[in-house]
Design a protein around this motif. Sequence first.
Motif, PDB file in Angstrom:
ATOM      1  N   VAL A  35       0.855  -1.183   0.000  1.00  0.00           N
ATOM      2  CA  VAL A  35       0.000   0.000   0.000  1.00  0.00           C
ATOM      3  C   VAL A  35       0.892   1.233   0.000  1.00  0.00           C
ATOM      4  N   SER A  69      -7.518  -1.305   2.816  1.00  0.00           N
ATOM      5  CA  SER A  69      -7.059  -1.044   1.452  1.00  0.00           C
ATOM      6  C   SER A  69      -6.820  -2.342   0.702  1.00  0.00           C
ATOM      7  N   GLY A  73      -3.187  -0.518  -2.983  1.00  0.00           N
ATOM      8  CA  GLY A  73      -4.065   0.627  -2.760  1.00  0.00           C
ATOM      9  C   GLY A  73      -3.283   1.855  -2.322  1.00  0.00           C
ATOM     10  N   ASN A  92      -9.178   6.805   1.681  1.00  0.00           N
ATOM     11  CA  ASN A  92      -8.855   5.747   0.744  1.00  0.00           C
ATOM     12  C   ASN A  92      -9.997   5.688  -0.250  1.00  0.00           C
ATOM     13  N   ASP A  94      -9.965   3.565  -2.829  1.00  0.00           N
ATOM     14  CA  ASP A  94      -9.870   2.284  -3.522  1.00  0.00           C
ATOM     15  C   ASP A  94     -10.793   1.209  -2.968  1.00  0.00           C
ATOM     16  N   SER A  95     -11.548   1.504  -1.913  1.00  0.00           N
ATOM     17  CA  SER A  95     -12.362   0.467  -1.281  1.00  0.00           C
ATOM     18  C   SER A  95     -13.838   0.712  -1.550  1.00  0.00           C
ATOM     19  N   GLY A 150     -15.033   5.236  -1.410  1.00  0.00           N
ATOM     20  CA  GLY A 150     -14.075   4.920  -0.352  1.00  0.00           C
ATOM     21  C   GLY A 150     -14.541   5.450   0.985  1.00  0.00           C
TER      22      GLY A 150
END
Length: 162
Positions: A35, A69, A73, A92, A94-95, A150
């Motif tokens: 990450v 993540s 990520g 974040n 990316d989630s 995210g």
Amino acid sequence: AGIQIRKTDVMELDLQVIVERVLLLLSSQVNAKQVAVLKDITPGLLVQAEEKRFMLAIVQLLTTAIKLSPPDGIVCLKAREAGGRIIISITNHDSNDEVLSQVYEAFPAAKDAKGSLRFTNGNPPPLYLAEQIIVKHNGRFVSGNEDNAGYFFQVHLPICAN
């Protein structure tokens, strides 16, 4: 009893130094998950805090962000002054938006006869622990999802009076 912070243990801390120390502690976790942690911290931000507990709060927040993540990520940590407060944001993008609710569901809790929150597995969730520490430092903690893009964690702390 909860978290206790003695005024004699509170000192002026450079936020950039604290974040660097936390990232050093978490480097194996960051590397294992591959990450990237991007930092954007206004230089010279000072917080009044008990060093070990404040670091623990930041560790809990970043550990949670890293765990949520996906591999490869990106976790963003920003800190700035706004409206007479220091605002630390960890995000974040990316989630998915179900990830944050899973963090809370993993730590079921109930109130005891005195109204205190008790966690059925005996341990508080990392975000709860971080929030308790932040509140003891006269701060405020906010977390949530960003419109299916995210999650975010935000810490609002008073600025050090020089």
